[in-house]
Design an enzyme around this catalytic site. Structure first.
Site, mmCIF file in Angstrom:
data_model
loop_
_atom_site.group_PDB
_atom_site.id
_atom_site.type_symbol
_atom_site.label_atom_id
_atom_site.label_comp_id
_atom_site.label_asym_id
_atom_site.label_seq_id
_atom_site.Cartn_x
_atom_site.Cartn_y
_atom_site.Cartn_z
ATOM 1 C CE LYS A 69 -4.145 -14.645 -11.044
ATOM 2 N NZ LYS A 69 -4.256 -13.192 -11.197
ATOM 3 C CG ASP A 105 -3.178 -10.255 -8.981
ATOM 4 O OD1 ASP A 105 -2.069 -10.070 -9.515
ATOM 5 O OD2 ASP A 105 -3.877 -11.261 -9.198
HETATM 6 P P1 NAP Z 1 -11.500 -12.269 -16.951
HETATM 7 O O1 NAP Z 1 -11.614 -12.861 -15.594
HETATM 8 O O2 NAP Z 1 -11.670 -13.128 -18.156
HETATM 9 O O3 NAP Z 1 -12.577 -11.061 -17.048
HETATM 10 C C1 NAP Z 1 -12.710 -10.299 -18.218
HETATM 11 C C2 NAP Z 1 -13.740 -9.198 -18.001
HETATM 12 O O4 NAP Z 1 -13.710 -8.342 -19.135
HETATM 13 C C3 NAP Z 1 -15.180 -9.702 -17.841
HETATM 14 O O5 NAP Z 1 -15.841 -8.862 -16.950
HETATM 15 C C4 NAP Z 1 -15.729 -9.564 -19.264
HETATM 16 O O6 NAP Z 1 -17.130 -9.330 -19.307
HETATM 17 C C5 NAP Z 1 -15.025 -8.315 -19.740
HETATM 18 N N1 NAP Z 1 -14.834 -8.286 -21.189
HETATM 19 C C6 NAP Z 1 -14.175 -9.193 -21.950
HETATM 20 N N2 NAP Z 1 -14.208 -8.829 -23.249
HETATM 21 C C7 NAP Z 1 -14.923 -7.664 -23.299
HETATM 22 C C8 NAP Z 1 -15.310 -6.816 -24.374
HETATM 23 N N3 NAP Z 1 -14.958 -7.057 -25.636
HETATM 24 N N4 NAP Z 1 -16.047 -5.728 -24.072
HETATM 25 C C9 NAP Z 1 -16.406 -5.453 -22.790
HETATM 26 N N5 NAP Z 1 -16.070 -6.233 -21.736
HETATM 27 C C10 NAP Z 1 -15.334 -7.329 -21.998
HETATM 28 O O7 NAP Z 1 -10.074 -11.546 -17.149
HETATM 29 P P2 NAP Z 1 -9.174 -10.875 -16.022
HETATM 30 O O8 NAP Z 1 -8.212 -11.864 -15.493
HETATM 31 O O9 NAP Z 1 -10.068 -10.153 -15.093
HETATM 32 O O10 NAP Z 1 -8.308 -9.845 -16.903
HETATM 33 C C11 NAP Z 1 -8.881 -8.674 -17.449
HETATM 34 C C12 NAP Z 1 -7.786 -7.779 -18.049
HETATM 35 O O11 NAP Z 1 -6.916 -7.324 -17.029
HETATM 36 C C13 NAP Z 1 -6.886 -8.475 -19.091
HETATM 37 O O12 NAP Z 1 -6.620 -7.584 -20.108
HETATM 38 C C14 NAP Z 1 -5.620 -8.766 -18.337
HETATM 39 O O13 NAP Z 1 -4.483 -8.765 -19.187
HETATM 40 C C15 NAP Z 1 -5.567 -7.568 -17.397
HETATM 41 N N6 NAP Z 1 -4.795 -7.864 -16.186
HETATM 42 C C16 NAP Z 1 -3.698 -7.114 -15.956
HETATM 43 C C17 NAP Z 1 -2.952 -7.339 -14.829
HETATM 44 C C18 NAP Z 1 -1.744 -6.499 -14.586
HETATM 45 O O14 NAP Z 1 -0.897 -6.895 -13.780
HETATM 46 N N7 NAP Z 1 -1.627 -5.343 -15.223
HETATM 47 C C19 NAP Z 1 -3.324 -8.338 -13.912
HETATM 48 C C20 NAP Z 1 -4.476 -9.091 -14.180
HETATM 49 C C21 NAP Z 1 -5.206 -8.854 -15.338
HETATM 50 P P3 NAP Z 1 -18.228 -10.533 -19.241
HETATM 51 O O15 NAP Z 1 -18.422 -10.805 -17.773
HETATM 52 O O16 NAP Z 1 -19.413 -9.956 -19.892
HETATM 53 O O17 NAP Z 1 -17.627 -11.694 -19.980
#
Ligand code: NAP
Length: 288
Positions: A69, A105
């Site tokens: 992205k 998004d």
């Molecule tokens: P990302 O860039 O990998 O970021 C993940 C975030 O979650 C980071 O801040 C990470 O913290 C934190 N995290 C990961 N595991 C954790 C845990 N066990 N406990 C507490 N914090 C934790 O991922 P992303 O793309 O932002 O996606 C995040 C979520 O949003 C996913 O579940 C994804 O499926 C969802 N999402 C949904 C949509 C939708 O259309 N509904 C769109 C995009 C994403 P650290 O910085 O400490 O690693």
């Protein structure tokens, strides 16, 4: 399909669990459009070749997901306001030799909240869990739409502090970054209007993982949006129901970001209800 069928698709790495093909192909069928949507697994070192190749093949446009992205921005000739603001692109359109980059998004997130909870960001206090890619889109959109205060709470607090500084410098919104400790979250949530969980906590297959916020930390006027869409009803949303708060599933954001991409590619209104049904059916069938 024929020699005139238009092609759109998704590039990411990995892509095999994406619901976008099911969602978009249902929409094309509903609208009687001769389009097909496919998913392409593109490793990072093939990104440029893939995008330029797609343009050369006359592909209409692409969705872009993890890990491309940010890197794909360098290949775009034009960026829409949200892509430029958020610093990431999730949709490409190829037109007249130019590559246009969009980010749907943030707008998809907001449309879902407006539709399902009547939420308006202007003047709202928002608490966002996580500081990754999804949190970034959410925080910049909320700030741009007039949220009065944004608290970003992340497992790695430094990342939350950095994101808060960025959004506050860029948009002049009051924003702060913190860790995930219970006392801080309890205090910040007391007068909050919106809680967004932008972490993968509770996502399939880890559906029994304890949520980061529980019912005792919520109040009935709070809107609780879990961005996780698999399962559609997470443990966090069950806690929201227990507290009498308003739960909003991540399915809405998924559908609306897709609907906006559909409109960019086809110029036609997206059949949002058909897209939602296709996603929920696929989740019920394959994943939960
Ligand atoms: P990302 O860039 O990998 O970021 C993940 C975030 O979650 C980071 O801040 C990470 O913290 C934190 N995290 C990961 N595991 C954790 C845990 N066990 N406990 C507490 N914090 C934790 O991922 P992303 O793309 O932002 O996606 C995040 C979520 O949003 C996913 O579940 C994804 O499926 C969802 N999402 C949904 C949509 C939708 O259309 N509904 C769109 C995009 C994403 P650290 O910085 O400490 O690693």
């Amino acid at each position: 399909m024929s020699a005139e069928t238009e092609l759109v698709g998704l590039i990411g790495h990995p892509v095999e669990h994406s619901l976008s093909p099911v969602m978009h192909n249902a929409a094309f069928e509903e609208k009687g459009l001769d389009y097909v949507y496919l998913a392409f697994d593109v490793p990072p070192d093939s990104l440029k070749e893939a995008v330029l190749g797609a343009r050369a093949l006359g592909i209409v446009g692409l969705n872009v997901t993890i890990p491309h992205k940010v890197a794909v921005m360098d290949l775009c000739d034009e960026l829409d306001r949200d892509a430029e603001l958020i610093g990431a692109v999730n949709t490409l359109r190829f037109s007249e030799g130019s590559i246009e980059g969009y980010n749907t998004d943030g707008e998809g997130f907001l449309r879902a909240l407006r539709e399902e909870a009547g939420f308006e960001p202007k003047g709202a206090k928002c608490v966002v869990l996580g500081a990754g890619g999804a949190a970034r889109a959410v925080v910049f959109k909320l700030g741009d739409e007039g949220a009065s205060e944004i608290v970003i709470a992340n497992r790695t607090p430094e990342k939350a502090v950095k994101l808060a500084e960025e959004v506050s410098e860029r948009l002049g919104v009051e924003a702060k970054g913190t860790g995930l400790d219970k006392e801080t979250l309890e205090e910040e949530l007391r007068d909050a209007d919106l809680l967004v969980d932008a972490t993968p906590v509770g996502m399939y297959p880890n559906v029994d993982e304890p949520p980061l916020v529980t019912a005792d930390m919520m109040h009935p006027d709070l809107i609780v949006n879990d961005l996780v869409y698999n399962p559609p009803k997470t443990r966090l949303l069950e806690e929201a129901e227990k507290a009498g708060a308003t739960p909003v599933s991540g399915v809405g954001m998924l559908v609306h970001q897709g609907a906006l991409a559909f409109e960019i590619w086809t110029g036609e209104e997206a059949p949002v209800d058909v897209m939602r049904r296709a996603v929920l059916e696929a989740l019920g069938r394959d994943r939960c």
